[in-house]
Design a protein around this motif. Sequence first.
Motif, PDB file in Angstrom:
ATOM      1  N   LEU A   1     -13.685 -15.123   7.191  1.00 35.19           N
ATOM      2  CA  LEU A   1     -13.794 -14.099   8.262  1.00 35.19           C
ATOM      3  C   LEU A   1     -14.581 -13.007   8.125  1.00 35.19           C
ATOM      4  CD1 LEU A   1      -9.844 -14.154   8.660  1.00 35.19           C
ATOM      5  CD2 LEU A   1     -11.484 -15.335  10.084  1.00 35.19           C
ATOM      6  N   GLY A   2     -15.319 -12.752   6.831  1.00 42.88           N
ATOM      7  CA  GLY A   2     -16.352 -11.738   6.785  1.00 42.88           C
ATOM      8  C   GLY A   2     -15.643 -10.492   6.378  1.00 42.88           C
ATOM      9  N   VAL A   3     -14.453 -10.342   5.941  1.00 45.71           N
ATOM     10  CA  VAL A   3     -13.821  -9.283   5.645  1.00 45.71           C
ATOM     11  C   VAL A   3     -13.417  -8.918   4.073  1.00 45.71           C
ATOM     12  CG1 VAL A   3     -12.390  -9.121   7.954  1.00 45.71           C
ATOM     13  CG2 VAL A   3     -11.383 -10.083   5.985  1.00 45.71           C
ATOM     14  N   ALA A   4     -14.130  -9.709   3.339  1.00 50.82           N
ATOM     15  CA  ALA A   4     -14.053  -9.404   1.908  1.00 50.82           C
ATOM     16  C   ALA A   4     -15.662  -9.894   1.427  1.00 50.82           C
ATOM     17  CB  ALA A   4     -13.171 -10.664   1.164  1.00 50.82           C
ATOM     18  N   PRO A   5     -16.000  -9.102   0.202  1.00 46.88           N
ATOM     19  CA  PRO A   5     -17.292  -9.153  -0.264  1.00 46.88           C
ATOM     20  C   PRO A   5     -17.462 -10.517  -0.717  1.00 46.88           C
ATOM     21  CG  PRO A   5     -16.116  -7.465  -1.260  1.00 46.88           C
ATOM     22  CD  PRO A   5     -15.147  -8.135  -0.484  1.00 46.88           C
ATOM     23  N   VAL A   6     -18.646 -11.348  -0.148  1.00 45.70           N
ATOM     24  CA  VAL A   6     -19.131 -12.604  -0.693  1.00 45.70           C
ATOM     25  C   VAL A   6     -20.305 -12.334  -1.317  1.00 45.70           C
ATOM     26  CG1 VAL A   6     -20.349 -14.627   0.366  1.00 45.70           C
ATOM     27  CG2 VAL A   6     -18.427 -13.671   1.573  1.00 45.70           C
ATOM     28  N   VAL A   7     -19.909 -13.003  -2.768  1.00 46.45           N
ATOM     29  CA  VAL A   7     -21.096 -12.743  -3.742  1.00 46.45           C
ATOM     30  C   VAL A   7     -21.962 -13.951  -4.025  1.00 46.45           C
ATOM     31  CG1 VAL A   7     -19.749 -11.028  -5.134  1.00 46.45           C
ATOM     32  CG2 VAL A   7     -19.546 -13.551  -5.577  1.00 46.45           C
ATOM     33  N   ALA A   8     -21.453 -15.092  -3.230  1.00 42.08           N
ATOM     34  CA  ALA A   8     -22.672 -16.024  -3.395  1.00 42.08           C
ATOM     35  C   ALA A   8     -22.174 -17.237  -2.192  1.00 42.08           C
ATOM     36  CB  ALA A   8     -22.514 -17.002  -4.804  1.00 42.08           C
ATOM     37  N   GLY A   9     -23.066 -18.067  -1.862  1.00 44.74           N
ATOM     38  CA  GLY A   9     -23.187 -18.812  -0.825  1.00 44.74           C
ATOM     39  C   GLY A   9     -22.832 -18.260   0.628  1.00 44.74           C
ATOM     40  N   ASP A  10     -22.546 -18.994   1.502  1.00 41.45           N
ATOM     41  CA  ASP A  10     -22.351 -18.762   3.038  1.00 41.45           C
ATOM     42  C   ASP A  10     -21.642 -19.394   3.689  1.00 41.45           C
ATOM     43  OD1 ASP A  10     -24.060 -20.925   3.474  1.00 41.45           O
ATOM     44  OD2 ASP A  10     -25.730 -19.822   3.564  1.00 41.45           O
ATOM     45  N   VAL A  11     -21.026 -18.913   4.877  1.00 43.34           N
ATOM     46  CA  VAL A  11     -20.269 -19.447   5.746  1.00 43.34           C
ATOM     47  C   VAL A  11     -21.125 -19.641   7.271  1.00 43.34           C
ATOM     48  CG1 VAL A  11     -18.232 -19.270   7.231  1.00 43.34           C
ATOM     49  CG2 VAL A  11     -18.414 -18.612   4.958  1.00 43.34           C
ATOM     50  N   ARG A  12     -21.351 -20.568   7.906  1.00 48.94           N
ATOM     51  CA  ARG A  12     -21.980 -20.786   8.796  1.00 48.94           C
ATOM     52  C   ARG A  12     -21.296 -21.504  10.156  1.00 48.94           C
ATOM     53  NH1 ARG A  12     -27.656 -19.451   8.130  1.00 48.94           N
ATOM     54  NH2 ARG A  12     -28.186 -19.446   6.237  1.00 48.94           N
ATOM     55  N   PHE A  13     -21.418 -20.987  11.141  1.00 51.92           N
ATOM     56  CA  PHE A  13     -21.051 -21.510  12.446  1.00 51.92           C
ATOM     57  C   PHE A  13     -22.203 -21.973  13.434  1.00 51.92           C
ATOM     58  CE2 PHE A  13     -17.837 -18.676  10.958  1.00 51.92           C
ATOM     59  CZ  PHE A  13     -16.745 -18.952  11.495  1.00 51.92           C
ATOM     60  N   ASP A  14     -22.143 -23.308  13.792  1.00 50.20           N
ATOM     61  CA  ASP A  14     -23.138 -24.029  14.338  1.00 50.20           C
ATOM     62  C   ASP A  14     -24.564 -23.391  13.607  1.00 50.20           C
ATOM     63  OD1 ASP A  14     -21.273 -24.975  15.963  1.00 50.20           O
ATOM     64  OD2 ASP A  14     -21.963 -23.954  17.863  1.00 50.20           O
ATOM     65  N   GLY A  15     -24.285 -23.400  12.298  1.00 51.21           N
ATOM     66  CA  GLY A  15     -25.680 -23.386  11.503  1.00 51.21           C
ATOM     67  C   GLY A  15     -26.012 -21.730  11.232  1.00 51.21           C
ATOM     68  N   ALA A  16     -25.308 -20.842  12.079  1.00 53.54           N
ATOM     69  CA  ALA A  16     -25.777 -19.235  11.910  1.00 53.54           C
ATOM     70  C   ALA A  16     -24.451 -18.614  11.277  1.00 53.54           C
ATOM     71  CB  ALA A  16     -25.799 -18.790  13.377  1.00 53.54           C
ATOM     72  N   THR A  17     -25.082 -17.556  10.431  1.00 50.09           N
ATOM     73  CA  THR A  17     -24.101 -16.945   9.579  1.00 50.09           C
ATOM     74  C   THR A  17     -23.224 -16.035  10.584  1.00 50.09           C
ATOM     75  OG1 THR A  17     -25.804 -15.321   9.177  1.00 50.09           O
ATOM     76  CG2 THR A  17     -25.461 -16.956   7.623  1.00 50.09           C
ATOM     77  N   LEU A  18     -22.323 -15.570  10.318  1.00 48.85           N
ATOM     78  CA  LEU A  18     -21.263 -14.782  11.059  1.00 48.85           C
ATOM     79  C   LEU A  18     -21.731 -13.575  11.623  1.00 48.85           C
ATOM     80  CD1 LEU A  18     -18.265 -15.020  12.094  1.00 48.85           C
ATOM     81  CD2 LEU A  18     -17.550 -13.885  10.220  1.00 48.85           C
ATOM     82  N   ASP A  19     -22.592 -12.834  10.581  1.00 49.07           N
ATOM     83  CA  ASP A  19     -23.156 -11.362  10.814  1.00 49.07           C
ATOM     84  C   ASP A  19     -24.240 -11.424  12.207  1.00 49.07           C
ATOM     85  OD1 ASP A  19     -25.198 -12.438   9.743  1.00 49.07           O
ATOM     86  OD2 ASP A  19     -25.303 -11.140   7.904  1.00 49.07           O
ATOM     87  N   GLN A  20     -24.392 -12.594  12.329  1.00 50.17           N
ATOM     88  CA  GLN A  20     -25.452 -12.662  13.759  1.00 50.17           C
ATOM     89  C   GLN A  20     -24.593 -12.396  14.912  1.00 50.17           C
ATOM     90  OE1 GLN A  20     -28.279 -15.636  13.418  1.00 50.17           O
ATOM     91  NE2 GLN A  20     -27.964 -16.141  11.417  1.00 50.17           N
ATOM     92  N   TRP A  21     -23.432 -12.265  14.889  1.00 52.49           N
ATOM     93  CA  TRP A  21     -22.650 -12.079  16.099  1.00 52.49           C
ATOM     94  C   TRP A  21     -22.109 -10.588  15.991  1.00 52.49           C
ATOM     95  CZ3 TRP A  21     -22.295 -16.942  14.511  1.00 52.49           C
ATOM     96  CH2 TRP A  21     -22.759 -18.039  15.559  1.00 52.49           C
ATOM     97  N   SER A  22     -21.724  -9.615  16.967  1.00 55.00           N
ATOM     98  CA  SER A  22     -20.983  -8.423  16.844  1.00 55.00           C
ATOM     99  C   SER A  22     -19.881  -8.831  16.532  1.00 55.00           C
ATOM    100  CB  SER A  22     -21.263  -7.764  18.016  1.00 55.00           C
ATOM    101  OG  SER A  22     -20.534  -8.291  18.993  1.00 55.00           O
TER     102      SER A  22
END
Length: 349
Positions: free
Chosen positions: A220-241
């Motif tokens: 959900l992007g509410v904890a520090p991610v130190v490695a790897g990534d989460v992608r929705f339809d290929g895009a990372t979560l921080d690309q949406w407000s």
Amino acid sequence: LALIGALLLVAIAIVSQAVSHRRNLQASEHGTTEDLLMRASRQQVEPLKAMGMLGNVQRLWRSAHDRRVVVQTSASDWQSMFASTSKTLRLILQSAVLGLGAYQVIHNELSPGALIAASIIFARALAPIDQSIAQWRVITNAHQAYNRLKETLSSSTGEPLTSVLALPKQTLTVSGLSVASPDGELILMEDANFSLKAGDGLGIIGPSGGGKSSLVRGLLGVAPVVAGDVRFDGATLDQWSKEQQGQFIGYLPQDIDLIPGTIAQNISRFDTTADAEQIRGAAKLAMVHDLIVQKNGGYEMQVGPGGIALSGGERQRIALARAVYGSPFFVVLDEPNSNMDAIGERGLA
């Protein structure tokens, strides 16, 4: 003359208090609402961020804040007016004492020395009343200065620009995801990998402390991610407000709490443009509609902080309706049946 002057000053002080009391009470009520929203937001920062509720709750807080400022300013203006009136009357009374004494001296009813003494005693007699009124204004000004300072220090930066990306509808891909503690010093969950597409469901089981909730926070992007990534339809979560994220994310956290407001506001995530049919639809989907309409006030029943007048299971069922409100693409449920009875379990299923 001193007695009449004292009574007039006391009368002005009483009228000033009566006029400003109602406004100060209203300002206090708005300030309490403002404080409750602030504290609730701090306690529930994860679901607020994950479901894009931050902007809606912030607007609700801003509305309460603005109402408090308007009422408080009005009360301050009235107090200033009465303080000025009191000071003016005080100067008029001082001149009146000298005028009355001079009249008596001319008619040999008073000696010049007694006139001076009477003027000094008159000033000393009215000083406590005059100082009380003056100090009340100082206290009010100090309180206003404190609020202005607190508002300045608590101001935050604006939201990033709205993404040009469409909301995700197809896939979620997690690659090598590792999540750390809030201070970033301890790895809580390491190297998670999975992929889901629209319509899939994934259950995660394991012992306490195994990293399930840490994984959820990382997704959900509410904890520090130190490695790897989460992608929705290929895009990372921080690309949406954050507000856009709220349109495709639903979240039911482990620790359930509700924001001060109505049940309908909580289900709709405090969206001022919420559709009543969508609110009822989410409640019916979570099988909590019948429970809500049995409550005094129904969907307009006031709850929070802590979901006052609601049991833990009832808060969890309403929070479940909040999680599925708007049919989000990605729904995360963290121990969603921890407080539910049989009816709640059926709604969850």
